[in-house]
Design an enzyme around this catalytic site. Sequence first.
Site, PDB file in Angstrom:
ATOM      1  CB  CYS A 182      -1.129  -0.123   1.226  1.00 19.12           C
ATOM      2  SG  CYS A 182      -2.442   1.314   0.951  1.00 19.12           S
ATOM      3  CG  HIS A 282      -3.747  -3.611   3.414  1.00 23.66           C
ATOM      4  ND1 HIS A 282      -2.495  -3.096   3.851  1.00 23.66           N
ATOM      5  CD2 HIS A 282      -4.132  -2.321   3.008  1.00 23.66           C
ATOM      6  CE1 HIS A 282      -2.515  -2.013   4.053  1.00 23.66           C
ATOM      7  NE2 HIS A 282      -3.201  -1.321   3.317  1.00 23.66           N
TER       8      HIS A 282
END
Length: 345
Positions: A182, A282
């Site tokens: 991310c 994630h």
Amino acid sequence: MGFAEKADCPVVIIADIDKGGVFAHLYGTLALLSESEQSRVKGFVINRFRGDVKLLEPGLQWLEEKTGKPVLGVLPYLHGLHLEAEDAVISHQHVEDGQRVLKVAVPILTRTSNHTDFDPLRLHPEVDVHFVGKGQSIPECDLVIIPGTKNTRTDLEFLKENGWDQDILRHLRYGGKLMGICGGYQMLGKAVHDPDGIEGIAGSSDALGLLDLETTMIREKTLTRVSGVMQLPGQDPVPVTGYEIHAGVTKGPALNQPLIRLDQEVDGVMSDDGQIFGAYLHGVFEEPDACTAILKWAGLKEASRIDYHLLREEGINRMADAIEENLDMRRIFELCGVQQSGNAP
């Protein structure tokens, strides 16, 4: 207590006896509350007790006499219990002496997010995770993972201030692997732009320049659960699941050959030399085959297959069983205004 006052709800105070001073903790906390807050406290729970609870009974009686509040139960210390931490880094990990392990280093940023990304690695018997704090150098390891962050440009600057950018370049020169998740993925590119000041002061920051891509922050935030297939170079495709939560849009030639194909999009970039892997996803380590594939890419050729979902459910069930067996659930349900069936404990 401010929330309890606002919501007009009862309160149970829980204290960790393993840290010591549990009776002073409970008695002192109650004494420091205002009268209205004290009236909301309906009882106490003592957590993580080791030994025979009968030895604790004189103290429990003293606490009830001094405060006029009941002790609703004593929860035992559960060895080897895994519960996900909501917003904290859990650093302790047990690795058997002499065991072949993959060494993973994770620099902790000022606004590191989604710490649970690393729980499957911490619980893996063949992975040694080391969290690197402010002022520390990234140690010799097999894999460096730059985690997600709530503010990419600020933490990019923090990373550079700690000299971690130079540590990462040295790590790569020695043949180590690097992964960004991310915000950490965004840092791997050439630049991060925030023209509207979404995460702070408007402007642009030079990133690490390790992947041919750039990220621009936008007001519309991506927040979605996804599933798909990941295929790392030289490996078979494996299923992958997880979630995306980010405010940036990433573009560039590096995305022309994505490693992850999701329901409605693609994700995942790897450098031409195969050393650097970045993705928005994630929870990528939670899927057993995906975790094994990444560990194999990072250098652990014969990685054990660990079912993290099962480990997590086992931890939740162990905790639920302990609560049911050791707390006065009937009284707690009454405090919550929950009606029980005749067979309920």
